[in-house]
Design a protein around this motif. Structure first.
Motif, PDB file in Angstrom:
ATOM      1  N   GLN A  11      46.854 -64.445   6.897  1.00  0.00           N
ATOM      2  CA  GLN A  11      45.693 -62.947   6.206  1.00  0.00           C
ATOM      3  C   GLN A  11      46.140 -62.591   4.702  1.00  0.00           C
ATOM      4  OE1 GLN A  11      46.016 -59.898   9.336  1.00  0.00           O
ATOM      5  NE2 GLN A  11      45.898 -58.428   8.133  1.00  0.00           N
ATOM      6  N   VAL A  12      45.138 -62.726   4.497  1.00  0.00           N
ATOM      7  CA  VAL A  12      45.021 -61.865   3.024  1.00  0.00           C
ATOM      8  C   VAL A  12      44.177 -60.899   2.466  1.00  0.00           C
ATOM      9  CG1 VAL A  12      45.893 -64.351   2.077  1.00  0.00           C
ATOM     10  CG2 VAL A  12      42.906 -63.613   2.174  1.00  0.00           C
ATOM     11  N   THR A  13      43.545 -60.676   1.362  1.00  0.00           N
ATOM     12  CA  THR A  13      42.411 -59.316   1.314  1.00  0.00           C
ATOM     13  C   THR A  13      41.399 -60.372   0.208  1.00  0.00           C
ATOM     14  OG1 THR A  13      42.861 -57.844   0.199  1.00  0.00           O
ATOM     15  CG2 THR A  13      43.246 -56.896   1.707  1.00  0.00           C
ATOM     16  N   GLY A  14      42.417 -60.848  -0.904  1.00  0.00           N
ATOM     17  CA  GLY A  14      41.707 -61.615  -2.368  1.00  0.00           C
ATOM     18  C   GLY A  14      42.666 -62.517  -2.521  1.00  0.00           C
ATOM     19  N   THR A  15      42.445 -64.038  -2.392  1.00  0.00           N
ATOM     20  CA  THR A  15      43.633 -64.688  -3.215  1.00  0.00           C
ATOM     21  C   THR A  15      43.587 -65.942  -2.995  1.00  0.00           C
ATOM     22  OG1 THR A  15      46.086 -64.981  -2.963  1.00  0.00           O
ATOM     23  CG2 THR A  15      45.167 -64.950  -1.191  1.00  0.00           C
ATOM     24  N   MET A  16      43.808 -66.874  -3.720  1.00  0.00           N
ATOM     25  CA  MET A  16      43.817 -68.462  -3.729  1.00  0.00           C
ATOM     26  C   MET A  16      45.181 -68.832  -2.937  1.00  0.00           C
ATOM     27  SD  MET A  16      42.667 -69.476  -7.671  1.00  0.00           S
ATOM     28  CE  MET A  16      41.219 -68.023  -7.976  1.00  0.00           C
ATOM     29  N   PHE A  17      44.430 -69.663  -2.015  1.00  0.00           N
ATOM     30  CA  PHE A  17      45.810 -70.850  -1.223  1.00  0.00           C
ATOM     31  C   PHE A  17      45.062 -72.039  -0.561  1.00  0.00           C
ATOM     32  CE2 PHE A  17      43.950 -67.360   1.435  1.00  0.00           C
ATOM     33  CZ  PHE A  17      43.426 -68.201   2.645  1.00  0.00           C
ATOM     34  N   ASN A  18      46.238 -72.799  -0.190  1.00  0.00           N
ATOM     35  CA  ASN A  18      45.913 -73.993   0.783  1.00  0.00           C
ATOM     36  C   ASN A  18      46.395 -73.976   1.798  1.00  0.00           C
ATOM     37  OD1 ASN A  18      45.392 -76.540  -0.385  1.00  0.00           O
ATOM     38  ND2 ASN A  18      47.135 -77.007   0.823  1.00  0.00           N
ATOM     39  N   VAL A  19      45.933 -74.519   2.977  1.00  0.00           N
ATOM     40  CA  VAL A  19      46.117 -74.143   4.238  1.00  0.00           C
ATOM     41  C   VAL A  19      46.239 -76.122   5.137  1.00  0.00           C
ATOM     42  CG1 VAL A  19      46.228 -73.242   6.856  1.00  0.00           C
ATOM     43  CG2 VAL A  19      46.277 -72.338   4.437  1.00  0.00           C
TER      44      VAL A  19
ATOM     45  N   GLY B 205      53.040 -69.789  -6.150  1.00  0.00           N
ATOM     46  CA  GLY B 205      54.359 -70.836  -6.580  1.00  0.00           C
ATOM     47  C   GLY B 205      55.201 -70.949  -5.100  1.00  0.00           C
ATOM     48  N   GLN B 206      54.246 -70.554  -3.872  1.00  0.00           N
ATOM     49  CA  GLN B 206      55.219 -69.893  -2.764  1.00  0.00           C
ATOM     50  C   GLN B 206      55.164 -71.000  -1.822  1.00  0.00           C
ATOM     51  OE1 GLN B 206      56.343 -65.632  -1.955  1.00  0.00           O
ATOM     52  NE2 GLN B 206      58.800 -66.639  -3.641  1.00  0.00           N
ATOM     53  N   GLN B 207      55.698 -70.990  -0.699  1.00  0.00           N
ATOM     54  CA  GLN B 207      54.882 -72.570   0.417  1.00  0.00           C
ATOM     55  C   GLN B 207      55.671 -71.946   1.430  1.00  0.00           C
ATOM     56  OE1 GLN B 207      55.938 -76.288   0.666  1.00  0.00           O
ATOM     57  NE2 GLN B 207      53.793 -77.135   0.188  1.00  0.00           N
TER      58      GLN B 207
ATOM     59  N   ARG C  93      50.507 -76.882  -7.832  1.00  0.00           N
ATOM     60  CA  ARG C  93      49.045 -77.396  -8.795  1.00  0.00           C
ATOM     61  C   ARG C  93      49.130 -79.071  -7.743  1.00  0.00           C
ATOM     62  NH1 ARG C  93      50.929 -77.343 -14.475  1.00  0.00           N
ATOM     63  NH2 ARG C  93      52.581 -76.903 -13.352  1.00  0.00           N
ATOM     64  N   GLN C  94      50.491 -79.049  -7.459  1.00  0.00           N
ATOM     65  CA  GLN C  94      51.050 -80.617  -6.405  1.00  0.00           C
ATOM     66  C   GLN C  94      50.027 -80.425  -5.051  1.00  0.00           C
ATOM     67  OE1 GLN C  94      54.557 -82.566  -7.379  1.00  0.00           O
ATOM     68  NE2 GLN C  94      54.923 -83.072  -5.090  1.00  0.00           N
ATOM     69  N   SER C  95      50.348 -79.469  -4.245  1.00  0.00           N
ATOM     70  CA  SER C  95      50.372 -79.102  -3.034  1.00  0.00           C
ATOM     71  C   SER C  95      48.354 -79.401  -3.263  1.00  0.00           C
ATOM     72  CB  SER C  95      50.495 -77.789  -2.412  1.00  0.00           C
ATOM     73  OG  SER C  95      52.009 -77.858  -2.371  1.00  0.00           O
ATOM     74  N   SER C  96      47.630 -79.087  -3.893  1.00  0.00           N
ATOM     75  CA  SER C  96      46.700 -78.678  -3.858  1.00  0.00           C
ATOM     76  C   SER C  96      45.569 -79.802  -5.237  1.00  0.00           C
ATOM     77  CB  SER C  96      46.242 -76.701  -4.266  1.00  0.00           C
ATOM     78  OG  SER C  96      46.210 -76.696  -5.525  1.00  0.00           O
ATOM     79  N   ALA C  97      46.161 -80.332  -4.968  1.00  0.00           N
ATOM     80  CA  ALA C  97      46.326 -81.878  -6.743  1.00  0.00           C
ATOM     81  C   ALA C  97      44.919 -82.778  -5.780  1.00  0.00           C
ATOM     82  CB  ALA C  97      47.224 -83.199  -7.040  1.00  0.00           C
TER      83      ALA C  97
ATOM     84  N   GLU D 282      49.122 -82.212  12.821  1.00  0.00           N
ATOM     85  CA  GLU D 282      49.621 -82.126  14.424  1.00  0.00           C
ATOM     86  C   GLU D 282      50.562 -81.854  15.169  1.00  0.00           C
ATOM     87  OE1 GLU D 282      50.013 -85.189  17.849  1.00  0.00           O
ATOM     88  OE2 GLU D 282      50.377 -85.608  15.830  1.00  0.00           O
ATOM     89  N   LYS D 283      51.921 -81.063  14.701  1.00  0.00           N
ATOM     90  CA  LYS D 283      52.865 -80.494  14.805  1.00  0.00           C
ATOM     91  C   LYS D 283      53.177 -79.350  13.712  1.00  0.00           C
ATOM     92  CE  LYS D 283      54.484 -84.183  17.576  1.00  0.00           C
ATOM     93  NZ  LYS D 283      55.076 -85.152  18.512  1.00  0.00           N
ATOM     94  N   ARG D 284      52.457 -78.640  12.703  1.00  0.00           N
ATOM     95  CA  ARG D 284      53.282 -77.969  11.961  1.00  0.00           C
ATOM     96  C   ARG D 284      51.970 -77.900  11.140  1.00  0.00           C
ATOM     97  NH1 ARG D 284      57.345 -79.345   7.925  1.00  0.00           N
ATOM     98  NH2 ARG D 284      56.594 -78.582   6.827  1.00  0.00           N
ATOM     99  N   MET D 285      52.064 -76.652  10.517  1.00  0.00           N
ATOM    100  CA  MET D 285      50.662 -76.476   9.473  1.00  0.00           C
ATOM    101  C   MET D 285      51.696 -75.692   7.537  1.00  0.00           C
ATOM    102  SD  MET D 285      49.982 -72.478   8.842  1.00  0.00           S
ATOM    103  CE  MET D 285      51.688 -71.464   8.818  1.00  0.00           C
ATOM    104  N   THR D 286      51.270 -75.727   6.872  1.00  0.00           N
ATOM    105  CA  THR D 286      51.557 -75.485   5.331  1.00  0.00           C
ATOM    106  C   THR D 286      51.236 -74.505   4.714  1.00  0.00           C
ATOM    107  OG1 THR D 286      52.330 -77.576   5.511  1.00  0.00           O
ATOM    108  CG2 THR D 286      53.224 -76.311   3.789  1.00  0.00           C
ATOM    109  N   VAL D 287      52.015 -73.876   4.510  1.00  0.00           N
ATOM    110  CA  VAL D 287      51.026 -72.816   3.553  1.00  0.00           C
ATOM    111  C   VAL D 287      50.956 -72.887   1.784  1.00  0.00           C
ATOM    112  CG1 VAL D 287      49.809 -70.186   3.361  1.00  0.00           C
ATOM    113  CG2 VAL D 287      50.457 -71.030   5.531  1.00  0.00           C
ATOM    114  N   THR D 288      50.451 -73.180   1.469  1.00  0.00           N
ATOM    115  CA  THR D 288      51.229 -72.640  -0.157  1.00  0.00           C
ATOM    116  C   THR D 288      49.548 -71.823  -1.065  1.00  0.00           C
ATOM    117  OG1 THR D 288      51.579 -75.160  -0.453  1.00  0.00           O
ATOM    118  CG2 THR D 288      51.356 -74.316  -2.413  1.00  0.00           C
TER     119      THR D 288
END
Length: 329
Positions: A180-188, A222-224, A241-245, A192-198
């Motif tokens: 949940q956010v109001t305004g930001t940039m992130f990667n999800v 810079g956190q995940q 940057r690596q996670s969203s390369a 199959e068995k997990r999810m990762t947020v960066t």
């Protein structure tokens, strides 16, 4: 090696192992094998490779057939898998692969609002002017109202640049966590068995989905964090940057086990890569690879780790040690 010759070798292995091969079939096979050393080697590779699959075949067969006891001998399971996979040749193998790995996921794609195919990326501007970029083989559904902006990520990976709106939180929901956010940039990334947020910029709040156990965490740039059936894990520092390369067409690995690398590559191949020998799954891979050429990524890994691949039914690739290494270990 010529793919056509490899396919012919597989066809001959299937036919000769079916129990229905005639004496004429054996004569034609011998004539085929004597055409060149390449033909002979292609058939020998199939024989040696199949002989090495005793343990892996049993594990795969038990996963797909729970009724088979873990005490079942490998040779029995391999014979059953042999009949199922090789008796009817490449077509039957392709059909089995389609049923196990492809059709279940397609049900989620058919019901989504936006999706991408294998190797495709897609950029979408949502109704609130937020930007959503979908990575390969991703499916999302959108549910915007006057109270909230909700995106359900049912499979795959998406990067969000959220337009700021304090009155309507922006929510990304996966099977294992809610962002949940109001305004930001992130990667999800929903696996199959997990999810990762960066997080690339701003702050996001991550909590378990539904009644899952765990606590809510807040991430900054810079956190995940990862979430699974046990709840939300601990926060780690990472290079966003690596996670969203992938947005720049790159796949970056830093000291990652081959098994994880293959899982990632499978998202970009229109088929499936399988590690046939579990001994190589923990080999370490590092590098930056061009996602527009996934076949070259696989070839580079083969060369670096001294591995060999065998292509079956066009889209099924088996990765293993060369036969000589099997004999030596």
């Amino acid at each position: 090696m010529d793919t056509k010759i490899s396919d012919e070798a597989i066809d001959w292995f299937s036919r000769l192992g079916s129990g229905r091969a005639s004496s004429e079939d054996h004569q034609r096979f011998e004539a085929w094998r004597r055409q060149s050393p390449i033909h002979a080697k292609a058939y020998a590779d199939v024989e040696k490779f199949w002989a090495s699959l005793d343990g892996p075949a049993l594990r795969v067969y038990q996963q797909k057939n729970p009724a088979v006891s873990s005490k079942t001998t490998g040779s029995v399971a391999v014979r059953r898998v042999t009949r199922e996979r090789w008796l009817f040749g490449g077509l039957a193998l392709a059909a089995a692969w389609l049923a196990v790995f492809y059709l279940p996921g397609m049900l989620r794609f058919w019901s989504s609002d936006y999706s991408t195919q294998w190797g495709e990326k897609r950029e979408i501007v949502l109704a609130d002017h937020s930007l959503m970029m979908l990575n390969t083989h991703t499916a999302v559904s959108i549910d915007f109202s006057s109270e909230r902006r909700k995106v359900s990520l049912t499979e795959g990976e998406a990067y969000f640049e959220v337009a700021r709106d304090l009155s309507r939180p922006f929510i990304v929901e996966t099977a294992y966590g809610v962002v949940q956010v109001t305004g930001t940039m992130f990667n999800v990334y929903a696996q199959e068995k997990r999810m990762t947020v960066t997080v690339s910029e701003g702050r996001v709040r991550v909590s378990p989905t539904g009644g899952a156990q765990g606590h809510t965490v807040e991430l900054t740039a810079g956190q995940q964090v990862a979430g699974d059936g046990n709840g939300i894990g601990r926060i780690i520092e990472t290079d966003a940057r690596q996670s969203s390369a992938w947005r720049e067409g790159l796949l970056v690995f830093t000291m990652r086990p081959l098994a994880e690398v293959v899982d990632e590559l499978n998202r970009y191949f229109p088929g499936r890569i399988i590690i046939a020998d579990p001994r190589i799954g923990q080999r370490i891979v590092s590098g930056a690879f061009d996602l527009t050429r996934p076949q070259e990524v696989l070839e580079a890994i083969e060369k670096t780790l001294d591995l060999t691949s065998l292509t079956l039914a066009d889209n099924l690739i088996l990765l293993y040690y060369p036969a000589l290494q099997f004999a030596a270990q």
